[in-house]
Design an enzyme around this catalytic site. Structure first.
Site, PDB file in Angstrom:
ATOM      1  N   ARG A  71      -3.249   3.430   4.291  1.00 23.05           N
ATOM      2  CA  ARG A  71      -3.346   3.031   2.788  1.00 23.05           C
ATOM      3  C   ARG A  71      -4.009   1.953   2.569  1.00 23.05           C
ATOM      4  NH1 ARG A  71       1.306   2.517  -1.732  1.00 23.05           N
ATOM      5  NH2 ARG A  71       0.985   4.719  -1.776  1.00 23.05           N
TER       6      ARG A  71
ATOM      7  N   HIS B 278      -5.523   9.771  -4.011  1.00 17.39           N
ATOM      8  CA  HIS B 278      -4.158   9.874  -3.557  1.00 17.39           C
ATOM      9  C   HIS B 278      -3.662  11.097  -3.139  1.00 17.39           C
ATOM     10  CE1 HIS B 278      -0.465   8.248  -2.638  1.00 17.39           C
ATOM     11  NE2 HIS B 278       0.059   7.756  -3.757  1.00 17.39           N
TER      12      HIS B 278
ATOM     13  N   GLN C 166       0.137  12.355  -2.968  1.00 19.65           N
ATOM     14  CA  GLN C 166       1.058  12.235  -4.169  1.00 19.65           C
ATOM     15  C   GLN C 166       0.545  13.647  -4.866  1.00 19.65           C
ATOM     16  OE1 GLN C 166       2.989   9.705  -5.714  1.00 19.65           O
ATOM     17  NE2 GLN C 166       3.509  11.335  -6.770  1.00 19.65           N
TER      18      GLN C 166
ATOM     19  N   ASP D  96      -0.213   6.980 -15.316  1.00 19.92           N
ATOM     20  CA  ASP D  96      -0.191   5.887 -14.445  1.00 19.92           C
ATOM     21  C   ASP D  96      -0.296   4.699 -14.903  1.00 19.92           C
ATOM     22  OD1 ASP D  96      -0.006   4.701 -11.717  1.00 19.92           O
ATOM     23  OD2 ASP D  96      -2.049   5.443 -11.117  1.00 19.92           O
TER      24      ASP D  96
ATOM     25  N   CYS E 263       3.278   9.015 -10.918  1.00 15.98           N
ATOM     26  CA  CYS E 263       3.565   8.906  -9.649  1.00 15.98           C
ATOM     27  C   CYS E 263       4.396   7.535  -9.311  1.00 15.98           C
ATOM     28  CB  CYS E 263       2.100   8.605  -8.836  1.00 15.98           C
ATOM     29  SG  CYS E 263       1.356   6.958  -9.755  1.00 15.98           S
TER      30      CYS E 263
ATOM     31  N   ARG F 299       7.473  14.023  -2.722  1.00 13.51           N
ATOM     32  CA  ARG F 299       6.514  13.415  -1.670  1.00 13.51           C
ATOM     33  C   ARG F 299       7.184  13.793  -0.313  1.00 13.51           C
ATOM     34  NH1 ARG F 299       3.480   9.048  -3.069  1.00 13.51           N
ATOM     35  NH2 ARG F 299       2.855   9.398  -0.911  1.00 13.51           N
TER      36      ARG F 299
HETATM   37  N1   CP Z   1       3.540   6.899  -5.917  1.00 17.25           N
HETATM   38  C1   CP Z   1       3.239   6.018  -4.774  1.00 17.25           C
HETATM   39  O1   CP Z   1       2.428   6.192  -4.094  1.00 17.25           O
HETATM   40  O2   CP Z   1       4.274   5.194  -4.640  1.00 17.25           O
HETATM   41  P1   CP Z   1       4.444   3.870  -3.493  1.00 17.25           P
HETATM   42  O3   CP Z   1       3.201   2.723  -3.997  1.00 17.25           O
HETATM   43  O4   CP Z   1       5.648   3.335  -3.632  1.00 17.25           O
HETATM   44  O5   CP Z   1       3.935   4.394  -2.089  1.00 17.25           O
HETATM   45  N1  NVA Z   2      -3.055   3.809  -9.514  1.00 19.21           N
HETATM   46  C1  NVA Z   2      -1.910   3.275  -8.550  1.00 19.21           C
HETATM   47  C2  NVA Z   2      -1.182   4.241  -7.870  1.00 19.21           C
HETATM   48  C3  NVA Z   2      -0.053   3.704  -7.201  1.00 19.21           C
HETATM   49  C4  NVA Z   2       0.890   4.840  -6.430  1.00 19.21           C
HETATM   50  C5  NVA Z   2      -2.389   2.069  -7.589  1.00 19.21           C
HETATM   51  O1  NVA Z   2      -3.419   2.337  -7.338  1.00 19.21           O
HETATM   52  O2  NVA Z   2      -1.865   1.241  -7.682  1.00 19.21           O
END
Ligand code: CP
Ligand code: NVA
Length: 311
Positions: free
Chosen positions: A105, A132, A135, A227, A267, A295
């Protein structure tokens, strides 16, 4: 296990529609309580590099690996040498000598691609500024569980055109589901993301639209998705964004325009009373916690497909 042509998951754009549907079928199988502990990844180790925070991604990958008989290792860039400037290429080669898979990530999609280029084990995108995909696998599983099909279903994504909307456009295009993004013009999907999604949609007949009118997007839709307005890394813009997104809240008024049996998805994490009201988030049409649980199941399928013994 499903046969996946790709060695990695960098974006769902690289996966065929049938590969995605096969992953969803395996996820549904692995979700059955009697299959929770199938030792399909006995002794395999997944490293998980995090340059941003996480609750769901970290915990679902870690629990999933354990349930499959393997192990997962949390590697914060605050601790590993990559955070002090060791190159991505060197990190990839070193980790490939210890691990059977790497999840990352990070901010730039290019970082994930660089890691995959120099890694001899599968690399999984656990969120970048652009995509993502994990997700969206869980989201598609949730939609399939709820409606039994993608054909004829319409999703309205309300808010910031970000990593989620990019990946949802690709996912919808792959499975032939219509998607309309409603966002302020300033925060619309990048032209290259539109082109990418549309180039996939021509093969499935999915319609992909962008509008500045949330009511138009939601009208008659089956899925409302939103989101956060400021993603990780955009904290400094949060106030300014709140101004621009004011008319884009998913609330009791907006959902009136959806199909009566619509589902609400997010998400998570959610910012209550910003992009969505507490009433909608916790209301009878919300599937956000089923979505979050998925997930785990979707990623177990992905891990088996990428890291399992190919046979
Ligand atoms: N939706 C998601 O990816 O959540 P986290 O940031 O908690 O991993
Ligand atoms: N768009 C958000 C998604 C988090 C799971 C971010 O990137 O912070």
């Amino acid at each position: 296990a499903p046969q996946i042509a790709q060695s990695h998951l960098l974006s769902l754009k690289d996966y065929s529609s049938s590969e995605i549907l096969d992953l969803l079928s395996l996820a549904a199988e692995l979700k059955k309580p009697e299959n929770k502990h199938l030792p399909l990844l006995q002794g395999k180790v997944l490293g998980m590099i995090f340059e941003k925070s996480s609750t769901r991604t970290r915990v679902s990958f870690e629990a999933g690996m354990l349930q499959l008989g393997g192990h997962a290792m949390y590697l914060s860039t605050r601790d590993i040498q990559m955070g002090r400037g060791e190159t991505i290429a060197d990190t990839a080669q070193v980790l490939s000598g210890y691990l059977d898979g790497i999840m990352i990530r990070t901010f730039h999609q290019a970082t994930v691609e660089e890691l995959a280029l120099h890694s001899s084990v599968p690399v999984i995108n656990g969120l970048t500024d652009d995509f993502h995909p994990c997700q969206v696998l869980a989201d598609l599983l949730t939609i399939q569980e709820h409606f039994g099909t993608f054909a004829g279903k319409k999703m309205a994504y309300i808010g910031d055109a970000n990593n989620m909307s990019n990946s949802l456009m690709i996912g919808a295009a792959k499975v032939g589901m219509d998607i309309t993004i409603a966002c302020p013009a300033k925060y619309a999907p990048k032209p290259e993301m539109m082109e990418l999604a549309k180039s996939i949609a021509v093969h499935t007949g999915a319609n992909i639209h962008v509008t500045a009118d949330p009511v138009e997007a939601v009208s008659g839709c089956d899925v409302i998705y939103t989101d956060v307005w400021a993603s990780m890394g955009q904290e400094a813009e949060a106030l300014e964004r709140m101004e621009h997104f004011k008319g884009f809240q998913v609330n009791e008024g907006l959902v009136q325009h959806a199909h009566p049996n619509y589902i609400f998805m997010h998400c998570l994490p959610a910012h209550r009373e910003e992009e969505v009201t507490t009433g909608i988030l916790e209301g009878p049409n919300s599937v956000v916690f089923q979505e979050a649980e998925n997930r785990l199941h979707a990623q177990k399928a992905l891990l088996v497909a990428l890291m399992g013994n190919k046979s």
